[in-house]
Design an enzyme around this catalytic site. Structure first.
Site, short mmCIF file in Angstrom:
data_model
loop_
_atom_site.label_atom_id
_atom_site.label_comp_id
_atom_site.label_asym_id
_atom_site.label_seq_id
_atom_site.Cartn_x
_atom_site.Cartn_y
_atom_site.Cartn_z
N LYS A 107 0.83 -1.22 0.00
CA LYS A 107 0.00 0.00 0.00
C LYS A 107 0.86 1.26 0.00
O LYS A 107 0.40 2.32 -0.41
CB LYS A 107 -0.95 0.01 1.20
CG LYS A 107 -2.00 -1.06 1.04
CD LYS A 107 -3.28 -0.73 1.77
CE LYS A 107 -4.36 -1.72 1.38
NZ LYS A 107 -5.21 -2.11 2.47
N LYS A 188 -5.44 -10.35 -6.32
CA LYS A 188 -6.56 -10.72 -5.47
C LYS A 188 -7.80 -9.89 -5.80
O LYS A 188 -7.68 -8.71 -6.12
CB LYS A 188 -6.08 -10.44 -4.03
CG LYS A 188 -7.07 -10.59 -2.94
CD LYS A 188 -6.43 -10.17 -1.62
CE LYS A 188 -6.54 -8.67 -1.39
NZ LYS A 188 -6.32 -8.28 0.01
N LYS A 191 -11.77 -5.22 -2.49
CA LYS A 191 -12.76 -4.13 -2.43
C LYS A 191 -12.27 -2.86 -3.08
O LYS A 191 -13.02 -2.13 -3.69
CB LYS A 191 -13.01 -3.73 -0.97
CG LYS A 191 -13.67 -4.71 -0.09
CD LYS A 191 -13.92 -4.03 1.26
CE LYS A 191 -13.81 -4.99 2.42
NZ LYS A 191 -12.44 -5.08 2.95
#
Ligand code: TYM
Length: 318
Positions: A107, A188, A191
């Protein structure tokens, strides 16, 4: 056996969340399970306060629609002990081990700056788990490193200050622990992925699910169109077979990608239909949803108070 797991309200819940976490959570749910909405964790990346509030309400309703209610359901920030224990565990963790966390590295990559809370994120997660003396943590495969860190912190704290915490075990499902994006099957299904085209959301209507599955990437460099698993050369097909089997179907005897996609669509629509129906009913009565979470937070405050008190006393406070 005490089970605990949380989900972060940073976007709409996905089929990945469902197969990797929600379904196993439902199977494990008893009066001794604690399932929560990690709203504090949602503050570790750029966020919009109004959108966060709406996502928490949606997630609160969805967790009930999935059928988790034998467990105690709560919102993390309603139980202040999470933040307080997180601080005590920050005094147990080292910057070196937090620097090694893959999620933090991913991130933080390519962005000029990150919130300090993104760095300490796994310590708050450890607090979530240890505060309830959870024995099992049902999660998807991507949370493995965080649960390992939680175990290390529990052992270290117990060794240094006395036996306060239970060392938890991770529980990942046999099928569905790592659902991949339909458009980009080497990453993956998440969201917060850029485009929603490769993501099936729990509240997607059947025609949207059909379209997303129909457009899923299946092509491979090998040119073979056989319906079989091969993660290296057919990541898209492998992912579709995984999803089909996780939803109770089988790819045996399917001879084309078209047939596979039809089977996947049917299995996913059938898996999500009862959840969507219950969601529609519950969404008409938001006050009853709020009441469940208010009672849940009260119970959580009660069960966690002695654990926090034991941790404070052991570390030399009070
Ligand atoms: P989060 O919100 O990213 O995901 C919630 C749960 O869904 C699982 N999951 C997946 N499983 C399979 N395939 C996927 N594509 C997929 N995407 C997500 C995750 O593994 C997770 O179980 N840090 C956690 C939230 C958290 C937590 C905790 C979890 C906070 N405190 C304490 C357990 C215990 C997270 O970001 O999950």
């Amino acid at each position: 056996m005490t089970h605990l797991s949380l989900l972060k309200p940073t976007g709409h819940l996905t089929l990945g969340n469902h197969l990797g976490a929600l379904r196993p959570m439902r199977e494990a749910a008893t009066g001794d399970s604690y399932y929560g909405i990690a709203d504090l964790h949602a503050l570790t990346v750029a966020h919009d306060p109004a959108a966060l509030r709406a996502l928490v309400q949606e997630m609160a309703t969805l967790l009930l629609a999935v059928g988790l209610e034998p467990a105690t359901l709560f919102v993390q920030s309603h139980v202040p002990a999470h933040s307080e224990l997180a601080y005590l565990l920050e005094c147990t963790a080292t910057t070196g081990e937090l620097n090694r966390m893959i999620q933090f590295k991913e991130k933080g990559r390519g962005v000029p700056t990150t919130r300090a809370s993104l760095f300490t994120y796994p310590v708050l997660m450890a607090a979530d788990i240890l505060l309830y003396r959870a024995e099992r943590v049902p999660v998807g495969d991507d949370q493995r490193q965080h649960v390992e860190l939680t175990r290390d912190l529990a052992l270290r704290f117990n060794q240094a200050y006395g036996p306060v915490f239970t060392v938890p075990e991770i529980a990942t499902p046999a099928a569905g622990a790592r659902v991949m994006d339909l458009q980009d099957p080497t990453t993956k299904m998440g969201k917060s992925h850029q485009s929603g085209a490769g993501i099936i959301y729990l509240l997607d209507p059947p025609d949207i699910i059909r379209r997303k599955v129909a457009r899923a990437v299946t092509d491979s460099a090998t040119g073979s169109a056989a319906v079989r698993r091969d993660r290296a050369t057919k990541p898209g097909v492998t992912n579709l077979i995984d999803i089909l089997e996780a939803c109770g179907g089988s790819a045996d005897g399917l001879s084309s990608y078209g047939a596979l996609k039809t089977a996947v669509t049917e299995a996913v629509v059938e898996e999500l239909a009862p959840i969507q129906k219950r969601y529609a009913d519950l969404a008409c009565d938001p006050a009853s949803v709020t009441a469940v979470y208010a009672a849940g937070a009260e119970r959580c405050r009660e069960v966690t108070a002695p654990v926090l008190a034991a941790a404070r006393a052991a570390i030399g406070l009070g």
